[in-house]
Design an enzyme around this catalytic site. Structure first.
Site, PDB file in Angstrom:
ATOM      1  N   SER A   1      29.823  30.971   1.676  1.00  0.00           N
ATOM      2  CA  SER A   1      30.432  29.805   2.329  1.00  0.00           C
ATOM      3  C   SER A   1      30.205  28.522   1.518  1.00  0.00           C
ATOM      4  O   SER A   1      29.169  28.359   0.872  1.00  0.00           O
ATOM      5  CB  SER A   1      29.827  29.619   3.723  1.00  0.00           C
ATOM      6  OG  SER A   1      29.760  30.836   4.408  1.00  0.00           O
TER       7      SER A   1
ATOM      8  N   ALA B   1      35.725  38.962   9.549  1.00  0.00           N
ATOM      9  CA  ALA B   1      37.113  39.045  10.029  1.00  0.00           C
ATOM     10  C   ALA B   1      38.006  38.078   9.265  1.00  0.00           C
ATOM     11  O   ALA B   1      39.228  38.110   9.395  1.00  0.00           O
ATOM     12  CB  ALA B   1      37.164  38.734  11.527  1.00  0.00           C
TER      13      ALA B   1
ATOM     14  N   ARG C   1      37.839  33.212 -13.530  1.00  0.00           N
ATOM     15  CA  ARG C   1      38.960  32.269 -13.733  1.00  0.00           C
ATOM     16  C   ARG C   1      38.945  31.748 -15.174  1.00  0.00           C
ATOM     17  O   ARG C   1      39.990  31.665 -15.828  1.00  0.00           O
ATOM     18  CB  ARG C   1      38.855  31.120 -12.730  1.00  0.00           C
ATOM     19  CG  ARG C   1      39.218  31.566 -11.328  1.00  0.00           C
ATOM     20  CD  ARG C   1      39.128  30.463 -10.298  1.00  0.00           C
ATOM     21  NE  ARG C   1      39.592  30.979  -8.997  1.00  0.00           N
ATOM     22  CZ  ARG C   1      39.201  30.498  -7.820  1.00  0.00           C
ATOM     23  NH1 ARG C   1      38.343  29.498  -7.748  1.00  0.00           N
ATOM     24  NH2 ARG C   1      39.667  31.013  -6.697  1.00  0.00           N
TER      25      ARG C   1
ATOM     26  N   VAL D   1      37.946  36.066   3.000  1.00  0.00           N
ATOM     27  CA  VAL D   1      37.006  36.465   1.945  1.00  0.00           C
ATOM     28  C   VAL D   1      36.129  37.620   2.446  1.00  0.00           C
ATOM     29  O   VAL D   1      35.944  38.630   1.747  1.00  0.00           O
ATOM     30  CB  VAL D   1      36.114  35.277   1.496  1.00  0.00           C
ATOM     31  CG1 VAL D   1      35.122  35.728   0.430  1.00  0.00           C
ATOM     32  CG2 VAL D   1      36.970  34.134   0.965  1.00  0.00           C
ATOM     33  N   GLY D   2      35.612  37.478   3.675  1.00  0.00           N
ATOM     34  CA  GLY D   2      34.708  38.501   4.213  1.00  0.00           C
ATOM     35  C   GLY D   2      35.364  39.866   4.283  1.00  0.00           C
ATOM     36  O   GLY D   2      34.763  40.880   3.903  1.00  0.00           O
TER      37      GLY D   2
ATOM     38  N   HIS E   1      29.353  24.738  -7.945  1.00  0.00           N
ATOM     39  CA  HIS E   1      30.646  25.328  -7.576  1.00  0.00           C
ATOM     40  C   HIS E   1      31.544  24.229  -7.002  1.00  0.00           C
ATOM     41  O   HIS E   1      31.933  24.247  -5.844  1.00  0.00           O
ATOM     42  CB  HIS E   1      30.417  26.449  -6.558  1.00  0.00           C
ATOM     43  CG  HIS E   1      31.672  27.154  -6.149  1.00  0.00           C
ATOM     44  ND1 HIS E   1      32.556  27.701  -7.061  1.00  0.00           N
ATOM     45  CD2 HIS E   1      32.214  27.403  -4.928  1.00  0.00           C
ATOM     46  CE1 HIS E   1      33.571  28.241  -6.406  1.00  0.00           C
ATOM     47  NE2 HIS E   1      33.391  28.066  -5.114  1.00  0.00           N
TER      48      HIS E   1
HETATM   49  P1  NAD Z   1      38.436  32.286   6.983  1.00  0.00           P
HETATM   50  O1  NAD Z   1      38.717  31.185   7.931  1.00  0.00           O
HETATM   51  O2  NAD Z   1      39.520  33.247   6.649  1.00  0.00           O
HETATM   52  O3  NAD Z   1      37.171  33.132   7.502  1.00  0.00           O
HETATM   53  C1  NAD Z   1      36.025  32.547   8.018  1.00  0.00           C
HETATM   54  C2  NAD Z   1      35.529  33.439   9.149  1.00  0.00           C
HETATM   55  O4  NAD Z   1      34.285  32.898   9.636  1.00  0.00           O
HETATM   56  C3  NAD Z   1      36.496  33.482  10.356  1.00  0.00           C
HETATM   57  O5  NAD Z   1      36.839  34.820  10.639  1.00  0.00           O
HETATM   58  C4  NAD Z   1      35.691  32.838  11.479  1.00  0.00           C
HETATM   59  O6  NAD Z   1      35.973  33.384  12.757  1.00  0.00           O
HETATM   60  C5  NAD Z   1      34.261  33.136  11.032  1.00  0.00           C
HETATM   61  N1  NAD Z   1      33.265  32.270  11.668  1.00  0.00           N
HETATM   62  C6  NAD Z   1      33.314  30.928  11.888  1.00  0.00           C
HETATM   63  N2  NAD Z   1      32.197  30.520  12.526  1.00  0.00           N
HETATM   64  C7  NAD Z   1      31.422  31.615  12.680  1.00  0.00           C
HETATM   65  C8  NAD Z   1      30.133  31.831  13.270  1.00  0.00           C
HETATM   66  N3  NAD Z   1      29.427  30.832  13.793  1.00  0.00           N
HETATM   67  N4  NAD Z   1      29.636  33.097  13.256  1.00  0.00           N
HETATM   68  C9  NAD Z   1      30.349  34.118  12.743  1.00  0.00           C
HETATM   69  N5  NAD Z   1      31.562  33.969  12.182  1.00  0.00           N
HETATM   70  C10 NAD Z   1      32.091  32.739  12.150  1.00  0.00           C
HETATM   71  O7  NAD Z   1      37.875  31.595   5.651  1.00  0.00           O
HETATM   72  P2  NAD Z   1      37.735  32.256   4.192  1.00  0.00           P
HETATM   73  O8  NAD Z   1      38.905  31.912   3.372  1.00  0.00           O
HETATM   74  O9  NAD Z   1      37.340  33.693   4.348  1.00  0.00           O
HETATM   75  O10 NAD Z   1      36.506  31.403   3.608  1.00  0.00           O
HETATM   76  C11 NAD Z   1      35.217  31.577   4.138  1.00  0.00           C
HETATM   77  C12 NAD Z   1      34.227  30.635   3.453  1.00  0.00           C
HETATM   78  O11 NAD Z   1      34.066  31.033   2.087  1.00  0.00           O
HETATM   79  C13 NAD Z   1      34.672  29.165   3.408  1.00  0.00           C
HETATM   80  O12 NAD Z   1      33.551  28.325   3.605  1.00  0.00           O
HETATM   81  C14 NAD Z   1      35.221  29.016   2.005  1.00  0.00           C
HETATM   82  O13 NAD Z   1      35.194  27.683   1.551  1.00  0.00           O
HETATM   83  C15 NAD Z   1      34.265  29.896   1.241  1.00  0.00           C
HETATM   84  N6  NAD Z   1      34.707  30.366  -0.074  1.00  0.00           N
HETATM   85  C16 NAD Z   1      33.764  30.445  -1.047  1.00  0.00           C
HETATM   86  C17 NAD Z   1      34.083  30.906  -2.287  1.00  0.00           C
HETATM   87  C18 NAD Z   1      33.009  31.024  -3.371  1.00  0.00           C
HETATM   88  O14 NAD Z   1      33.321  31.322  -4.500  1.00  0.00           O
HETATM   89  N7  NAD Z   1      31.749  30.796  -3.049  1.00  0.00           N
HETATM   90  C19 NAD Z   1      35.409  31.283  -2.575  1.00  0.00           C
HETATM   91  C20 NAD Z   1      36.356  31.200  -1.544  1.00  0.00           C
HETATM   92  C21 NAD Z   1      36.001  30.751  -0.292  1.00  0.00           C
END
Ligand code: NAD
Length: 312
Positions: free
Chosen positions: A120, A11, A152, A14-15, A176
Site C-alpha cells: 500500500s 479483493a 519499468r 493489486v491484491g 517509491h
Molecule cells: P483497490 O481499491 O483495487 O484495492 C484495495 C482493496 O483494499 C479493496 O478491495 C478494499 O476493499 C480493501 N480495503 C480497504 N480498506 C480495508 C481494510 N481496512 N481492511 C481490509 N481491506 C481493506 O486498490 P489497488 O489498485 O489494488 O491498490 C491497493 C494499494 O496498493 C493502494 O494503496 C495503491 O496505491 C498501492 N499500490 C502500490 C504499488 C507499489 O508498487 N507499492 C503499486 C500499485 C498500487
C-alpha cells in the site's frame, strides 16, 4: 502441510493479482482477506476455479475474518486506497495509514511469526507504520516497489535501445515516488555491457524520466493505479521467500547504517530468502545518484515523521 500466504486487500486489483500469481504457481495456499468480505469470497472462488486450468493444487479462500489467516508464513498487505489521476502517492497517507494500522494489528495477532510484504502507498511510510505496529525485526517487514519500478526502468531501456528486455539488468532505489525514485544508470547493463554504450546521455535521461513518471502515466491512461506489474512484482517476492531462492532485488527496508543511513526507510538491493530480507548490499553510486538517494531518504523520513505523529 502447505505454506500459507494471506493477502489483505486481496479483493482489490493489486491484491487479487498477487493472490492469482501465488496460486497459479502453487507456491502456497492463499487466504484472501478484505473488508469487502463477500467480494473476497467471490474473487477467491474464481481463482480456485482457475487452478484446475493452471494445474495448481493451491487452496484459495476469501473472507473478512482474520482468524482464517492464522499462522500464515507470509502476509501481503495491499489494502488501502489507490491514487487517481492527478494525485501523488503521498496524498494517500492520511487515509491509508489508518487502514495499515488496523490491518497490521490483526495480522500480528493471528500470525506473529509471519514475514510481512507491504504494498500500500505511500509505500515507504507504510513500511514504517507496519514495522512500528508489529514490532517485527526489519528482516520481516519488507516493502514492495523496487521490483516494479526496476521492471519499468528495464522496459523503457529495452525499448530505447531496441534490445530484448531479458538482457537488461537495471534497478531503481530510494523512494517509491515520482519525484524521488532513483533509477541507477551507473550500474545498468545490457548483456553485461554498460548502458552508456547503447544510449546517449540525453536518451538515458529520457528513459529515467519515463521511469519516474511510469506510475502516473498508467494512472492517467487507466483512471486508477496499475496492478498487473505491481502484482507480478510482489508475487516474485513471495516466490523468492517461499522457495528460499536468495534472489537479489530492490526492496524497501529499514536501514541500520547501510548507505550511511540509520533509522530511515529506502529501497535498496536486498537478498530475499526464507528469512525474509536476509541481507542488504551496498553499492557504489555516482555523485548525482548519491545526492538523489539522500534526497529520497529525506523525503521518506519527512513522511515517516508525519505518520509517527499519527501513531502517537
Ligand atoms: P483497490 O481499491 O483495487 O484495492 C484495495 C482493496 O483494499 C479493496 O478491495 C478494499 O476493499 C480493501 N480495503 C480497504 N480498506 C480495508 C481494510 N481496512 N481492511 C481490509 N481491506 C481493506 O486498490 P489497488 O489498485 O489494488 O491498490 C491497493 C494499494 O496498493 C493502494 O494503496 C495503491 O496505491 C498501492 N499500490 C502500490 C504499488 C507499489 O508498487 N507499492 C503499486 C500499485 C498500487
Amino acid at each position: 502441510m502447505n505454506r500459507k500466504v494471506t493477502v489483505v486487500g486481496g479483493a482489490g486489483n493489486v491484491g487479487a493479482t498477487v493472490a492469482r500469481g501465488i496460486a497459479d504457481k502453487q507456491l502456497a495456499d492463499v487466504v484472501v482477506i478484505d473488508i469487502a468480505d463477500q467480494k473476497a469470497a467471490g474473487v477467491a472462488l474464481d481463482m480456485l476455479e482457475a487452478c484446475p486450468i493452471s494445474g495448481s493444487d493451491s487452496r484459495v479462500m476469501g473472507t473478512g475474518d482474520y482468524a482464517e489467516s492464522a499462522n500464515s508464513d507470509i502476509v501481503v498487505i495491499t489494502s488501502g486506497v489507490p491514487r487517481k489521476p492527478g494525485m501523488s502517492r503521498d496524498d494517500l497517507l492520511n487515509v491509508n495509514y489508518k487502514i495499515m494500522q488496523q490491518v497490521t494489528e490483526q495480522v500480528v495477532k493471528h500470525s506473529p511469526n509471519c514475514i510481512l510484504i507491504v504494498v500500500s502507498n505511500p509505500l515507504d511510510a507504510m513500511v514504517f507504520v507496519a514495522k512500528q505496529v508489529t514490532g517485527f525485526p526489519r528482516e520481516r517487514v519488507i516493502g514492495s516497489a523496487g521490483v516494479l519500478d526496476s521492471a519499468r526502468f528495464r522496459t523503457y531501456l529495452a525499448m530505447a535501445a531496441g534490445v530484448s528486455v531479458e538482457d537488461v539488468q537495471a534497478m531503481v532505489l530510494g523512494a517509491h515516488t515520482d519525484k524521488d525514485m532513483v533509477p541507477i544508470v551507473s550500474a545498468a547493463m545490457i548483456g553485461n555491457v554498460p548502458v552508456a554504450k547503447f544510449l546517449s546521455p540525453e536518451k538515458l535521461q529520457e528513459v529515467v524520466e519515463s521511469t519516474k513518471k511510469g506510475g502516473a502515466t498508467l494512472t492517467g491512461l487507466i483512471g486508477t493505479s496499475a496492478w498487473q506489474a505491481p502484482g507480478a512484482g510482489t508475487a516474485l517476492m513471495v516466490e523468492a521467500i517461499v522457495r528460499n531462492q536468495g534472489r537479489v532485488v530492490p526492496c524497501t527496508v529499514e536501514l541500520h547504517g547501510e548507505f550511511g543511513v540509520k533509522d530511515a526507510f529506502a529501497g535498496v538491493p536486498v537478498k530475499l530468502s526464507a528469512r525474509g530480507a536476509e541481507r542488504i548490499y551496498e553499492i557504489e553510486l555516482s555523485a548525482a545518484e548519491k545526492e538523489a538517494f539522500t534526497k529520497a531518504v529525506a523525503a521518506n523520513t519527512e513522511l515517516m515523521n508525519i505518520a509517527r505523529g499519527f501513531l502517537g
